[in-house]
Design an enzyme around this catalytic site. Structure first.
Site, PDB file in Angstrom:
ATOM      1  N   PHE A 167       8.718  -7.130  -7.324  1.00 29.41           N
ATOM      2  CA  PHE A 167       7.326  -7.378  -7.020  1.00 29.41           C
ATOM      3  C   PHE A 167       6.616  -8.334  -8.030  1.00 29.41           C
ATOM      4  O   PHE A 167       7.230  -8.188  -9.461  1.00 29.41           O
ATOM      5  CB  PHE A 167       6.829  -6.004  -7.204  1.00 29.41           C
ATOM      6  CG  PHE A 167       6.877  -5.121  -6.029  1.00 29.41           C
ATOM      7  CD1 PHE A 167       6.271  -5.280  -4.887  1.00 29.41           C
ATOM      8  CD2 PHE A 167       7.746  -4.336  -6.288  1.00 29.41           C
ATOM      9  CE1 PHE A 167       6.794  -4.293  -3.678  1.00 29.41           C
ATOM     10  CE2 PHE A 167       8.363  -3.178  -5.229  1.00 29.41           C
ATOM     11  CZ  PHE A 167       7.570  -3.497  -4.053  1.00 29.41           C
ATOM     12  N   ASP A 168       5.905  -9.244  -7.815  1.00 28.04           N
ATOM     13  CA  ASP A 168       4.903  -9.979  -8.531  1.00 28.04           C
ATOM     14  C   ASP A 168       3.893  -8.996  -9.027  1.00 28.04           C
ATOM     15  O   ASP A 168       4.045  -7.743  -8.402  1.00 28.04           O
ATOM     16  CB  ASP A 168       4.494 -11.158  -7.917  1.00 28.04           C
ATOM     17  CG  ASP A 168       3.337 -11.773  -8.923  1.00 28.04           C
ATOM     18  OD1 ASP A 168       3.381 -11.819 -10.211  1.00 28.04           O
ATOM     19  OD2 ASP A 168       2.408 -12.324  -8.232  1.00 28.04           O
ATOM     20  N   LYS A 169       3.191  -8.998  -9.834  1.00 26.04           N
ATOM     21  CA  LYS A 169       1.907  -7.994 -10.042  1.00 26.04           C
ATOM     22  C   LYS A 169       0.841  -8.321  -9.466  1.00 26.04           C
ATOM     23  O   LYS A 169       0.335  -7.995  -8.479  1.00 26.04           O
ATOM     24  CB  LYS A 169       1.978  -7.791 -11.777  1.00 26.04           C
ATOM     25  CG  LYS A 169       1.001  -6.856 -11.882  1.00 26.04           C
ATOM     26  CD  LYS A 169       0.807  -6.262 -13.234  1.00 26.04           C
ATOM     27  CE  LYS A 169       0.268  -7.436 -14.186  1.00 26.04           C
ATOM     28  NZ  LYS A 169      -1.151  -7.599 -13.917  1.00 26.04           N
ATOM     29  N   ASP A 195      -1.970 -11.370 -13.760  1.00 30.44           N
ATOM     30  CA  ASP A 195      -0.999 -12.237 -14.108  1.00 30.44           C
ATOM     31  C   ASP A 195      -1.514 -13.348 -15.038  1.00 30.44           C
ATOM     32  O   ASP A 195      -2.537 -14.101 -14.521  1.00 30.44           O
ATOM     33  CB  ASP A 195      -0.143 -12.840 -13.227  1.00 30.44           C
ATOM     34  CG  ASP A 195       1.215 -12.195 -13.315  1.00 30.44           C
ATOM     35  OD1 ASP A 195       1.726 -11.413 -13.894  1.00 30.44           O
ATOM     36  OD2 ASP A 195       1.822 -12.101 -12.102  1.00 30.44           O
TER      37      ASP A 195
END
Length: 635
Positions: free
Chosen positions: A305-307, A633
């Site tokens: 997962f990206d955040k 991010d």
């Protein structure tokens, strides 16, 4: 043969069979045989035409086998067999086509939702036009109960809009001036005026329809294998039936063998499941780019997962400003002016905060440089600003003293992103920004684990304190922070080399390299739709992670359904052939069982249209507390 023709042919043929049965009851055998021959010839003509068309395309079809069998049955005087076989085949084709239509219902319902007219605001008043005549830049009025006909931004009014056609979410979304709306969505209440920036085939809705159409036409590896198999298998059966006749000298046995061995159910076993699965995904806001992607998704055992925008809402807010040598508002104003041209969510958050405080951000920045994974440098009011993380400060020779570093670290430990600001190479302040974890995130990750995902990890460009706090809250297996886009790509490749089958979930823009490298790339939301649809294998049309959980469970169910169909089809052929060779099954009864197997395969696939995972994942799943705030991010 079109569906309506199949129904007419089947109806007329059944009438002829009833007439023949009547002649049989009154013992008018010549009349009975004449009607049976007529019935066979009538229905058989349509079957033979289809067989001939397939032969012209150098394909051996099931229709060819049936045609040979019917001709043979007529030659040897088995009129009942020939008439019953042609009727069963036509009637089975009719039922099959009717049932297959259900698997494409989602696509048809999407097409039915396409708006056909729009009200355009012109100097002479409101003009009702066909959608094809609306051009980019037109101002479109949408009233309650009407469909939005274009993509664009609201310039006047506000409304509750049902966006199920785009996102799969049936709860109306509140939209106001400045918000984007999409073609195919429906005004529940209120009204809006929209400036069209995408019209016709360029709209998000049109692209969704195109994507689903293309996906339903693509083939899985299993389908490709079955197609190749059928091209070899069908002529082989013709040869074997000749051998059966050569050995047994029983023409009826050979003809029965020829028809019963048809791979009809086997050929459709995979595509009918895949079409139904892709259609289910489309109805629930999950766009899968083809059957092969569905197969790959079903085998995924590790998810990255990206955040920001993936695990978190992607709508951060400024929580605190600390400045040295100037006021908070002056610092905020200078940074906002520098960030005006930035598309990064942190920069946009700072600009929004300045506007909220009614600070002027009119002066355009000069010499702007975007530093990927670092931040931004620009000149504002004669001062050179560096805005970003510690790495950027170090690269530009900005000294961060212990006091500032301790303060920034403390903000990060409670879930903020600390944006450091330097003016003319001197640290001027720290702007703290925080985001929230998505309410459905924890439940979705738990559902993914229950469905078969072994590991869930996060790769983010954000600071390690914030990233770890998010990871701990969601129960992730590993968190890797302060990464550049190329670092994320390296992690994806490394995990694949370790034997994991990797899915990457991101925004489709910053994470494009990692999305492309993963076994399956999933893009979140309709923001940046063009890039997302091009880069990712799967597009989740809303920003909800439970759509991913649904997609994963659906992929497993679809592949399982395809396997069930294949086993059913192969088992039926084997049992029928055994029955034929042992003298227990004859031409008409075998054809009936064969057609029933085709229908069973199709009906089994249709179940996927209404498939839902057993446990609902949503904002209230598992009673998760979502009070803590987390950051955006910087990658």
């Amino acid at each position: 043969m079109k569906q309506f023709k199949n129904s007419h042919i089947a109806a007329f043929t059944s009438l002829l069979l009833l007439i023949a049965f009547g002649f049989h009851l009154v013992q008018l055998t010549p009349w009975k045989n004449g009607v049976l021959v007529a019935s066979s010839m009538f229905a058989g003509t349509f079957i033979a035409i289809k067989a001939f068309k397939a032969l012209r395309m150098k394909a051996f079809s099931i229709e060819l086998l049936v045609t040979i069998a019917v001709i043979g049955a007529l030659i040897i005087g088995e009129y009942v067999e020939s008439a019953v076989v042609t009727f069963l085949f036509i009637f089975g084709a009719y039922l099959e086509s009717r049932t297959l239509e259900k698997t494409r219902a989602s696509l048809r319902s999407l097409i039915d939702q396409t708006p056909t007219e729009a009200t355009v605001v012109r100097p002479e008043g409101h003009v009702r036009l066909p959608v094809e005549e609306v051009v980019k830049g037109d101002r479109v009025l949408v009233r309650p109960g009407e469909k939005v006909a274009v993509d664009g931004a609201i310039v006047s009014g506000q409304a509750l809009i049902i966006e199920a056609a785009i996102t799969g979410e049936s709860v109306p979304a509140s939209k106001k001036v400045g918000d984007r709306v999409f073609s195919g969505t429906l005004i529940d209440s209120g009204f809006v005026e929209v400036t069209a920036d995408r019209v016709g085939d360029d709209t998000t809705f049109a692209k969704i329809i195109e994507l689903v159409e293309n996906a339903q036409e693509t083939k899985t590896k299993t389908q490709k294998f079955l197609d190749r198999f059928a091209q070899i298998y069908t002529p082989s059966i013709v040869v074997l039936s000749i051998l059966v006749y050569a050995v047994s000298r029983n023409i009826e046995l050979a003809l029965t063998f020829l028809v019963i061995a048809c791979p009809g159910a086997l050929v459709i076993s995979a595509p009918v499941s895949m079409v139904a699965g892709i259609g289910n995904g489309a109805r629930n806001g999950v766009l899968v780019k083809g059957g092969e992607i569905m197969e790959k998704l079903s085998r995924i055992d590790l998810v990255i997962f990206d955040k920001t925008g993936t695990l978190t809402k992607g709508k951060p807010e400024v929580t605190e400003i600390r400045s040295w040598g100037l006021t908070e508002n002056t610092l905020l104003q200078r940074v906002a002016e520098a960030e005006q041209l930035s598309e990064h969510h942190l920069g946009q958050t700072i600009v929004a905060e300045a506007k909220k405080r009614q600070l002027s951000v009119g002066e355009a920045p000069q010499d702007v440089r975007i530093i990927k994974g670092g931040g931004l440098v620009a000149t504002v009011a004669g001062q050179r600003l560096a805005i970003g993380n510690r790495k950027l400060m170090a690269d530009y020779g900005v000294f961060v003293d212990d006091e500032a570093d301790t303060y920034a670290t403390a903000r990060e430990k409670v879930g903020n992103t600390a944006v450091l600001v330097a003016m003319d190479q001197k640290l001027a302040g720290v702007i703290s920004i925080a985001d929230q974890i998505k309410p459905e995130a924890k439940g979705a990750i738990q559902q993914l684990r229950r469905a078969g995902v072994k590991q869930a990890i996060m790769l983010t460009g954000d600071n390690r304190h914030t990233a770890q706090q998010v990871g701990d809250t969601l129960g992730l297996d590993a968190v890797h922070a302060e990464l550049l886009p190329q670092d994320k790509l390296r992690w994806v490749n490394q995990l694949k080399q370790q034997g994991y089958r990797v899915a990457m979930v991101g925004d489709g823009i910053n994470d494009a390299p990692a999305l492309a490298a993963a076994d399956v790339g999933l893009a979140m939301g309709v923001g940046g739709t063009d890039i997302s649809m091009e880069t990712a294998d799967i597009v989740l049309m809303s920003d909800r992670l439970d759509q991913f959980a649904h997609a994963y469970s659906l992929a497993k169910a679809t592949v399982r359904n395809m396997q069930q169909n294949t086993v059913l089809a192969v088992s039926t052929v084997v049992l029928l052939l055994a029955g034929v060779l042992s003298g227990q099954i004859f031409l008409a009864s075998g054809m009936l069982v064969h057609e029933l197997s085709v229908l069973l395969v199709t009906f089994n696939a249709v179940r996927l249209i209404r498939y839902r995972p057993g446990k609902k994942v949503g904002p209230h799943a598992a009673g998760v507390s979502l009070a803590p705030q987390f950051t955006g991010d910087s990658a």
